[in-house]
Design an enzyme around this catalytic site. Sequence first.
Site, PDB file in Angstrom:
ATOM      1  N   LEU A 149       0.847  -1.193   0.000  1.00 52.40           N
ATOM      2  CA  LEU A 149       0.000   0.000   0.000  1.00 52.40           C
ATOM      3  C   LEU A 149       0.881   1.241   0.000  1.00 52.40           C
ATOM      4  O   LEU A 149       1.633   1.489   0.948  1.00 52.40           O
ATOM      5  CB  LEU A 149      -0.901   0.007   1.237  1.00 52.40           C
ATOM      6  N   HIS A 191       5.781   2.685  12.095  1.00 54.24           N
ATOM      7  CA  HIS A 191       6.396   3.863  11.501  1.00 54.24           C
ATOM      8  C   HIS A 191       5.378   4.996  11.434  1.00 54.24           C
ATOM      9  O   HIS A 191       4.188   4.764  11.186  1.00 54.24           O
ATOM     10  CB  HIS A 191       6.898   3.518  10.098  1.00 54.24           C
TER      11      HIS A 191
END
Length: 342
Positions: A125, A228
């Site tokens: 993605l 992240h």
Amino acid sequence: MMVVRPIQADDHAALRELARKTGPGFTSLQDNDEQVAAKMESALAAYNPDSIPEEALYLFVMEETDTGEVVGICGIESAVGLSDPWYNYRVGTLVHASRELNVYNQIHTLTISNDHTGYSELCTLFLSPDARHSKQGSLLSKSRFMFMAEFPQRFNEYLIAEMRGYSDDKGVSPFWEGLGRHFFSLDFAEADKLSSMDKVFIAELMPKNTIYTNLLPQSAQDAIGKTHEATTPARKLLESEGMRYTGYIDIFDGGPTLVSRTNDIRAIQESRYVKAHVTDRQPEGELYLVSTTDFRDFRCCMTALDLVGNHVVGLPQNVADALKITEGNTVRVVPMSSGRRF
């Protein structure tokens, strides 16, 4: 108008350009000609309506219909770990206790696992930074659920998604520095790059025994299961659809693996068929995912719609054009928001 559709052979240049933007830690789409070419080949082979391969990579692109520009990519692996081992760490707990010394310590552990072998995986993605607005990331990600709802026979009972783990503003992964580097003697970016092309070296070099996390640097311990910063919105989106972190992490950056039964995903479970009534009116209000029932020509858009009847919805002409449907065609719809019902 943005539309998500299966990748095509003439999207190669666009895919290569997206790969240049992903950055360190984005294992599934790297700035590498060989990997991009291999992904294109695998994805194009997957869209064969006459067979259901045991392993297939379904790649989709997000295209701006007015300009033809490809601004995003997403994918689904039908099954992982069947040809190449699928590794992650299982986070566990051991208790070290002594009644005589009045000591009771719970110690977290990491154990190499192949527990998700055969699971389907949400992968790859990525949305161009300048397109990250107007819920377009949600459209790109959730369009995959509409495809899975339409073709459930092509996917496993269980679904996983590996989230990119924490790294600092210089691309350094504290989890890798505290653990992986000791066994691989490679920089994180180089090891991550190699893992996307050849997983044999992982089995050869990874520690086989259980690891006590309290022996790792504190920065590495803190990174276990941490996402992240750029991936945090994607994690929240998937969790809103029903996916959960259950104690499995990536062996390189310590990022969390989310898991769910495929049929428990909200957008899959609640989507339903309706007939399309094409209108010149531009509806307002709640946004819906609307997708076609075709395999090779699957298309998914995001739009407000009019509720004409129990099984009929009014779609604007520009949405019908993007989906390549006409009056009376069957489409699948579901609210974009996980807090809404159709």
